[in-house]
Motif scaffolding. Sequence first.
Motif, PDB file in Angstrom:
ATOM      1  N   TYR A 199       0.829  -1.205   0.000  1.00  0.00           N
ATOM      2  CA  TYR A 199       0.000   0.000   0.000  1.00  0.00           C
ATOM      3  C   TYR A 199       0.865   1.257   0.000  1.00  0.00           C
ATOM      4  O   TYR A 199       0.660   2.177  -0.797  1.00  0.00           O
ATOM      5  N   HIS A 215      -5.204   7.505  -2.936  1.00  0.00           N
ATOM      6  CA  HIS A 215      -5.701   6.416  -2.099  1.00  0.00           C
ATOM      7  C   HIS A 215      -6.714   5.562  -2.860  1.00  0.00           C
ATOM      8  O   HIS A 215      -6.683   4.321  -2.770  1.00  0.00           O
ATOM      9  N   TYR A 245      -6.291   1.681  -3.444  1.00  0.00           N
ATOM     10  CA  TYR A 245      -7.320   0.764  -2.931  1.00  0.00           C
ATOM     11  C   TYR A 245      -7.840  -0.142  -4.044  1.00  0.00           C
ATOM     12  O   TYR A 245      -7.981  -1.364  -3.866  1.00  0.00           O
ATOM     13  N   PHE A 247      -8.206  -4.462   5.625  1.00  0.00           N
ATOM     14  CA  PHE A 247      -7.924  -3.321   4.757  1.00  0.00           C
ATOM     15  C   PHE A 247      -9.202  -2.806   4.086  1.00  0.00           C
ATOM     16  O   PHE A 247      -9.420  -1.592   4.001  1.00  0.00           O
ATOM     17  N   LYS A 248     -10.048  -3.727   3.597  1.00  0.00           N
ATOM     18  CA  LYS A 248     -11.278  -3.308   2.925  1.00  0.00           C
ATOM     19  C   LYS A 248     -12.181  -2.515   3.877  1.00  0.00           C
ATOM     20  O   LYS A 248     -12.786  -1.508   3.491  1.00  0.00           O
ATOM     21  N   HIS A 256      -9.959   0.885   5.188  1.00  0.00           N
ATOM     22  CA  HIS A 256      -8.972   1.469   4.273  1.00  0.00           C
ATOM     23  C   HIS A 256      -8.843   2.985   4.428  1.00  0.00           C
ATOM     24  O   HIS A 256      -7.797   3.571   4.144  1.00  0.00           O
TER      25      HIS A 256
END
Length: 551
Positions: free
Chosen positions: A482, A497, A501, A524-525, A528
């Motif tokens: 990331y 971002h 993503y 993360f989902k 995020h």
Amino acid sequence: MRYTNVIENHIKNSIIQNFIFLCIIIIIWVLSFFYIFSAINSVSNINLDKFNELMENYYYHLKYISIIDDENLLKDLNMSKIYVIDNMGNIRKKIPYNIEENINESTTVESIFSKIKNINNTFIFRLNDNLYLGSKINNLYVVGVINKLNINESTDVFITLHNNNQIIYSKFNINKIKQIDIINRALYISKTLNWKNIYITTYYNITNFIFINLIISLVLSILIIWNFVTRNKNIKLISIFEQEFRKVLKSMDILLKELKILDSQSFINLSPKDFEGALSAIKDNKFYFDELNELKEVEIYTIKEILELFEEISASNEQMEATNKELETLYNQLEEAYNDLEDSYRKFSSHLSAIAEKYDEVTGNHIERVSEYSKFIAVKMNFDEKFVKNITIYSSLHDIGKLLVSHEILNKPGGLTKSEYDEMKKHTIYAEKIFGNDERFKMAKNIAMYHHERYDGSGYPFGLKGEEIPIEARIVALADVYDALRSDRPYKSGYSHEEAYNIIVNGDYKTKPSIFDPRVLKVFKIYHREFDKIYTEYKQKELNLSQININ
């Protein structure tokens, strides 16, 4: 591998860098001189050919004049007058016709004839500040006074004609022919070639070459000196820390052993002399690092408290039991101090990782952001406090192996070649050399070695997949990807971002969702936006720091 071994390897890399810089300086000078000598050879041959063509042109015009009287040719040849002289030195013809005969002219013709009577080809010479050019044609000497020689020259390249140490023609005021000369504050190199009875010396301006080479050599020399000074300074500080740390650690080990062997009888006769062994290593030392001075004060204070406590112990069992409880509390405090010392060692590990990150100049606050992402993921996955603390600290060492990778590869602008990329990937293997089999650094070693492994088995260096990869490495893997997507690099601009993503969750030509642990990807989902918040905060810190430095 201990930190001293890491620094020794770092020193070797610095020496190699300095050697490479020195080789670059030598190569630049060698190539420059090779180019200069090639250029002067080429230009000299070109000038010789042009001069030969010029002389042939003069020859054919003079031959034409010897047959046909044409005053218009004087202008074409840049000549003021022409004499046709026979083998006896008598003037057979002169152009223009209106030249008045006088004693000086006769003397001049006699002087001209004395110079050319034994020459059977084209000639050029200087007499009484005049430049003469001519040729022998059908037993006649055709000689002209040249106003200007039709030679194309510049300040960078010009020629000088000379014979028998006499300068016949030169654009500049030159008294003596030298291979290297300073003319009008510029440095020239020369080469002399022979044309019949005349020497043609070509001067070539090398001032810019020498100046540029001196600037490059100076910059590289400064880099070598700076590299040497900063490396020595860092090595000295690390050596001081290790020496002081060993003294404090030795003192605490002695103190713990003394406390463990105490029994009820020894409590009564306890005195400061019993702790002299523990204090002797640190009591009179003023440590360079404040953290170690604080630990020293804690240990001295603890011993003082123990002595004061034992002075108040009475002979009764109740008092002895109460004393034992207080002693246990102090022992726990000492254990905490010992743990604090271990924490300071871990903090020092973070400083070393920062040194490694500075070695890779393009990554900015990368290690701090990866540490924050990893901590956030570990908390959301409900790991215990110790795990969260360790991954926060040791995730910053994920690229420690880059200390052993060439500085030129790490900071190369643009993409890497296959061999350079293969060498870059070895930083995961180098991590094993750095940490060795030390159990205290097991998590740091797992992160540094396996954070490029992929859940679907497509990673490196060993192609592990699924649960074969330690969980801490799986967490750092997503955090590292990331931040790499968000960050600027010499070969790319950072993504927003939303773009980062989308790449992680949906994939692109390079990154697939299947390379991440599903549980880590789920965190993360869901959260995020928190990743974007962390990245933005650190970016703002960088901007604020830059603004302070500017002001």
